[in-house]
Design an enzyme around this catalytic site. Structure first.
Site, PDB file in Angstrom:
ATOM      1  N   THR A  34     -45.273   7.407 -28.810  1.00  0.00           N
ATOM      2  CA  THR A  34     -46.539   8.063 -29.141  1.00  0.00           C
ATOM      3  C   THR A  34     -46.663   9.423 -28.447  1.00  0.00           C
ATOM      4  O   THR A  34     -47.085  10.391 -29.090  1.00  0.00           O
ATOM      5  CB  THR A  34     -47.727   7.141 -28.808  1.00  0.00           C
ATOM      6  OG1 THR A  34     -47.561   5.911 -29.521  1.00  0.00           O
ATOM      7  CG2 THR A  34     -49.049   7.778 -29.181  1.00  0.00           C
ATOM      8  N   VAL A  38     -47.448  13.001 -30.354  1.00  0.00           N
ATOM      9  CA  VAL A  38     -48.515  13.931 -29.980  1.00  0.00           C
ATOM     10  C   VAL A  38     -47.942  15.340 -29.809  1.00  0.00           C
ATOM     11  O   VAL A  38     -48.493  16.313 -30.335  1.00  0.00           O
ATOM     12  CB  VAL A  38     -49.242  13.467 -28.698  1.00  0.00           C
ATOM     13  CG1 VAL A  38     -50.160  14.556 -28.165  1.00  0.00           C
ATOM     14  CG2 VAL A  38     -50.023  12.183 -28.963  1.00  0.00           C
ATOM     15  N   LEU A  40     -45.278  16.620 -31.130  1.00  0.00           N
ATOM     16  CA  LEU A  40     -44.863  17.153 -32.424  1.00  0.00           C
ATOM     17  C   LEU A  40     -46.075  17.649 -33.218  1.00  0.00           C
ATOM     18  O   LEU A  40     -46.021  18.702 -33.866  1.00  0.00           O
ATOM     19  CB  LEU A  40     -44.098  16.084 -33.207  1.00  0.00           C
ATOM     20  CG  LEU A  40     -43.301  16.551 -34.417  1.00  0.00           C
ATOM     21  CD1 LEU A  40     -42.184  17.508 -34.008  1.00  0.00           C
ATOM     22  CD2 LEU A  40     -42.719  15.357 -35.158  1.00  0.00           C
ATOM     23  N   GLU A  42     -48.900  18.742 -31.892  1.00  0.00           N
ATOM     24  CA  GLU A  42     -49.318  19.967 -31.199  1.00  0.00           C
ATOM     25  C   GLU A  42     -48.431  21.136 -31.622  1.00  0.00           C
ATOM     26  O   GLU A  42     -48.920  22.242 -31.861  1.00  0.00           O
ATOM     27  CB  GLU A  42     -49.248  19.780 -29.687  1.00  0.00           C
ATOM     28  CG  GLU A  42     -50.250  18.799 -29.138  1.00  0.00           C
ATOM     29  CD  GLU A  42     -51.598  19.418 -28.830  1.00  0.00           C
ATOM     30  OE1 GLU A  42     -51.980  20.428 -29.459  1.00  0.00           O
ATOM     31  OE2 GLU A  42     -52.280  18.892 -27.947  1.00  0.00           O
ATOM     32  N   HIS A  68     -51.174   5.763 -34.230  1.00  0.00           N
ATOM     33  CA  HIS A  68     -49.730   5.586 -34.421  1.00  0.00           C
ATOM     34  C   HIS A  68     -49.572   4.304 -35.232  1.00  0.00           C
ATOM     35  O   HIS A  68     -49.805   3.213 -34.734  1.00  0.00           O
ATOM     36  CB  HIS A  68     -49.054   5.491 -33.051  1.00  0.00           C
ATOM     37  CG  HIS A  68     -47.561   5.524 -33.118  1.00  0.00           C
ATOM     38  ND1 HIS A  68     -46.797   5.733 -32.002  1.00  0.00           N
ATOM     39  CD2 HIS A  68     -46.692   5.385 -34.139  1.00  0.00           C
ATOM     40  CE1 HIS A  68     -45.515   5.712 -32.329  1.00  0.00           C
ATOM     41  NE2 HIS A  68     -45.432   5.501 -33.636  1.00  0.00           N
ATOM     42  N   ARG A 112     -57.685  22.454 -30.623  1.00  0.00           N
ATOM     43  CA  ARG A 112     -57.141  23.451 -29.705  1.00  0.00           C
ATOM     44  C   ARG A 112     -58.191  24.537 -29.520  1.00  0.00           C
ATOM     45  O   ARG A 112     -59.011  24.761 -30.403  1.00  0.00           O
ATOM     46  CB  ARG A 112     -55.824  24.024 -30.236  1.00  0.00           C
ATOM     47  CG  ARG A 112     -54.742  22.926 -30.335  1.00  0.00           C
ATOM     48  CD  ARG A 112     -53.388  23.471 -30.685  1.00  0.00           C
ATOM     49  NE  ARG A 112     -52.860  24.373 -29.688  1.00  0.00           N
ATOM     50  CZ  ARG A 112     -52.225  23.984 -28.574  1.00  0.00           C
ATOM     51  NH1 ARG A 112     -52.066  22.706 -28.306  1.00  0.00           N
ATOM     52  NH2 ARG A 112     -51.762  24.892 -27.732  1.00  0.00           N
TER      53      ARG A 112
END
Length: 125
Positions: A34, A38, A40, A42, A68, A112
């Site tokens: 997991t 995350v 990937l 981002e 997931h 973000r």
């Protein structure tokens, strides 16, 4: 801010032993972890706004909400897709999904925040 809704990007990965739950210390099964999913997601979100920010600006992670849903074995290729769905001031909200050859692996949201790089780094001192 010159970003606009709908910006999209993808990031792909061939799962290696370094990407597994065992390697991430997040479990004891040799499948895609997991935490790596995350990262990937981002990566895809960062790529979606690459070249769209003002000089000296960047984005930093604020929130990740992720389900997931299925395992991915070592050797499989996974692809994360991020799409900018909402802009709230400096906050950029992305929908994300991760797929492999068998289908949906993970889905969720990434938020973000646009920051001035130098000013942000000054906070570390």
């Amino acid at each position: 801010m010159p970003v606009h809704l709908g910006l999209t990007s993808k990031a792909s990965l061939i799962v290696s032993d370094d990407d597994t739950a065992v390697a991430a210390h997040s479990g004891d099964v040799p499948v895609l972890s997991t935490p790596r999913i995350v990262a990937l997601c981002e990566e895809a979100a960062v790529a979606a706004v690459a070249g769209q920010l003002a000089e000296g600006e960047t984005t930093v992670s604020m929130r990740v909400q992720l389900d997931h849903l299925a395992p991915s074995a070592v050797g499989s290729t996974v692809t994360a897709t991020a799409k900018l769905e909402k802009v709230e001031g400096r906050r950029l909200k992305f929908s994300v999904s991760v797929n492999d050859a068998r289908g949906l692996v993970a889905a969720g949201k990434v938020t973000r925040v646009v920051v001035e790089r130098d000013r942000f780094m000054d906070k570390c001192l």
